[in-house]
Design an enzyme around this catalytic site. Structure first.
Site, PDB file in Angstrom:
ATOM      1  CG  PHE A 128     -25.413  -0.610 -33.041  1.00 16.20           C
ATOM      2  CD1 PHE A 128     -26.523  -0.394 -32.229  1.00 16.20           C
ATOM      3  CD2 PHE A 128     -25.340   0.057 -34.252  1.00 16.20           C
ATOM      4  CE1 PHE A 128     -27.544   0.464 -32.622  1.00 16.20           C
ATOM      5  CE2 PHE A 128     -26.363   0.925 -34.653  1.00 16.20           C
ATOM      6  CZ  PHE A 128     -27.460   1.120 -33.831  1.00 16.20           C
ATOM      7  CG  ASP A 215     -22.777  -4.259 -39.241  1.00  9.72           C
ATOM      8  OD1 ASP A 215     -22.264  -3.330 -39.911  1.00  9.72           O
ATOM      9  OD2 ASP A 215     -23.749  -4.099 -38.479  1.00  9.72           O
ATOM     10  CE  LYS A 244     -22.644   4.657 -38.359  1.00 13.62           C
ATOM     11  NZ  LYS A 244     -23.119   3.379 -37.807  1.00 13.62           N
TER      12      LYS A 244
HETATM   13  C1  LIG Z   1     -24.386   2.714 -37.655  1.00 14.63           C
HETATM   14  C2  LIG Z   1     -24.368   1.243 -37.691  1.00 14.63           C
HETATM   15  C3  LIG Z   1     -25.489   0.499 -38.095  1.00 14.63           C
HETATM   16  C4  LIG Z   1     -26.828   1.147 -38.426  1.00 14.63           C
HETATM   17  O1  LIG Z   1     -26.757   1.973 -39.522  1.00 14.63           O
HETATM   18  P1  LIG Z   1     -27.984   2.990 -39.801  1.00 14.63           P
HETATM   19  O2  LIG Z   1     -27.609   3.650 -41.093  1.00 14.63           O
HETATM   20  O3  LIG Z   1     -28.034   3.937 -38.652  1.00 14.63           O
HETATM   21  O4  LIG Z   1     -29.206   2.191 -39.905  1.00 14.63           O
HETATM   22  C5  LIG Z   1     -25.381  -0.871 -38.154  1.00 14.63           C
HETATM   23  N1  LIG Z   1     -24.235  -1.498 -37.827  1.00 14.63           N
HETATM   24  C6  LIG Z   1     -23.144  -0.819 -37.435  1.00 14.63           C
HETATM   25  C7  LIG Z   1     -21.882  -1.565 -37.108  1.00 14.63           C
HETATM   26  C8  LIG Z   1     -23.172   0.572 -37.326  1.00 14.63           C
HETATM   27  O5  LIG Z   1     -22.098   1.231 -36.906  1.00 14.63           O
END
Ligand SMILES: *Cc1c(COP(=O)(O)O)cnc(C)c1O
Length: 390
Positions: A128, A215, A244
């Protein structure tokens, strides 16, 4: 509920009004234990005094100028992030998806600098990376992509935790410019790879001269028991994205670069009106100072171990539990049956949890969760799981 909000979320019927640490209260003054932290955002808990004070002080002085000018709190935050991460420099965004967009642009610029016409990024199944067009194209979930084709090109997908598949992709495709991967997949089901997975990826990225891009939007900021999850492996990636928990609830993201990725962006290559604005940077600086002046990150490791050991004990005779796994306070309890219903049942019992991939209960409690709250979390959720699987 307002019918004027686009129904992009299936919301639970509860409205929270205030919080304190791991506690939340709704508009009827009912108290809840928060074992989700707004999906790994409020790592310091709700209404943290250092963040509160930083926001108040900054907002009394200045909320926004522009990246056309120097911003003292942005520079201070960058220095602190570099010091804590071992990376070299940073671009600030407002969200995780935007941080990943910056990373994807870095990969393309890197590829073009090597004479690759269609720079391609290796991404993972079940990953994700966000909801913008490029990041949903990178995401390994057909449901998230459906209806939004054409997808952005320049991604090839391999299974997660499969070094051989990455190697094959690198050998077969001469257009690979980068590998983008989560140290632990959050949305994908709290999937924890082999302990040397990141080391092996680092070695392959060096061998094939491609960027290693992590990420860490969910795994970062102390969540896994290190400031950043790659610090468990003693490596440094070329690119690392954060968001986050960086602002503990104030929207801010960051794309960190190192080594051969450090100097790719030049003036005019990227930008953001709000990214790195004084308010968000003050909040994030308070978060980082709080983490480095405390042992909360070490506590994340210890508390994660305690919570999982307690669940193992409570649920050891339950044959519907396939696996209980964790890295720090990123915890997954996998059942052999769909269990999304448990979210509502837990809410009714005053506990906030999440279920991802239908069968994995995901817990992301704040790092400040205390001993009594841990006991309550384990007791309440174990009982609900036992009843549900009976
Ligand atoms: C939450 C998340 C995102 C997206 O972040 P947003 O602030 O919602 O755009 C991307 N990568 C990972 C691993 C996430 O947990």
């Amino acid at each position: 509920m307002s019918s004027h909000i686009m129904p992009t979320y299936a919301r639970l019927a509860v409205t929270f009004e205030r919080g304190e640490g791991a506690w939340l209260w709704d508009d009827k003054n009912q108290r809840y234990l928060d074992a989700l932290s707004g999906i790994a955002v409020c790592n310091l808990g709700h209404a943290h005094s250092a963040v509160h004070e930083a926001i108040c002080q900054q907002s009394a002085k200045l909320l926004h100028t522009s990246n056309l000018y120097q911003i003292a709190s942005q520079e201070k935050l960058a220095d602190k992030l570099i010091q804590m991460s071992g990376m070299t420099n940073v671009f600030f965004s407002n969200s995780g998806a935007e941080a990943n967009e910056a990373a994807i642009k870095l990969a393309r610029k890197f590829g073009h600098s090597k004479g690759i016409d269609i720079p391609t990024i290796i991404v993972m199944d079940k990953s994700f990376h966000g909801r913008t067009l490029a990041t949903l194209s990178a995401t390994g979930n057909a449901k998230i992509q459906q209806g939004f084709e054409p997808l952005v090109e320049g991604f090839v997908r391999v299974p997660y935790n499969d070094i051989a598949a990455i190697k094959t992709a690198l050998v077969e495709n001469k257009s690979i410019a980068a590998i983008l991967v989560e140290p632990v997949q959050g949305e994908g089901g709290v999937n924890i790879p082999a302990s040397d997975y990141l080391n092996q990826i680092r070695a392959l990225c060096d061998e094939y001269d491609v960027l290693m891009m992590l990420d860490e939007i969910q795994t970062g900021i102390g969540r896994t028991g290190k400031f950043l999850a790659f610090q468990h492996n003693g490596i440094v990636p070329d690119v690392c994205t954060l968001a986050k928990a960086l602002g503990n609830g104030v929207p801010i993201g960051a794309c960190l670069a190192h080594g051969k990725a450090a100097d790719l962006f030049t003036a005019g290559n990227h930008g953001s009106t709000f990214g790195g604005n004084p308010l968000a940077c003050s909040a994030a600086l308070a978060v980082l100072n709080t983490l480095s002046d405390s042992d909360l990150i070490a506590q994340a490791a210890e508390k994660g171990d305690q919570i999982c050991a307690a669940f193992q004990e409570k649920l050891q005779t339950n044959s519907h539990i396939l696996n209980i796994r964790h890295l720090g306070l990123m915890i997954g309890i996998e059942l052999d049956t769909p269990c999304t219903e448990l979210v509502g049942k837990a809410l009714n019992a005053g506990l906030l949890i999440n279920v991802t991939q239908d069968k994995v209960i995901r817990l992301l409690p704040p790092l400040v969760i205390d001993v009594d709250q841990i006991t309550q979390l384990v007791e309440t959720l174990s009982t609900l799981i036992q009843e549900y699987t009976q």
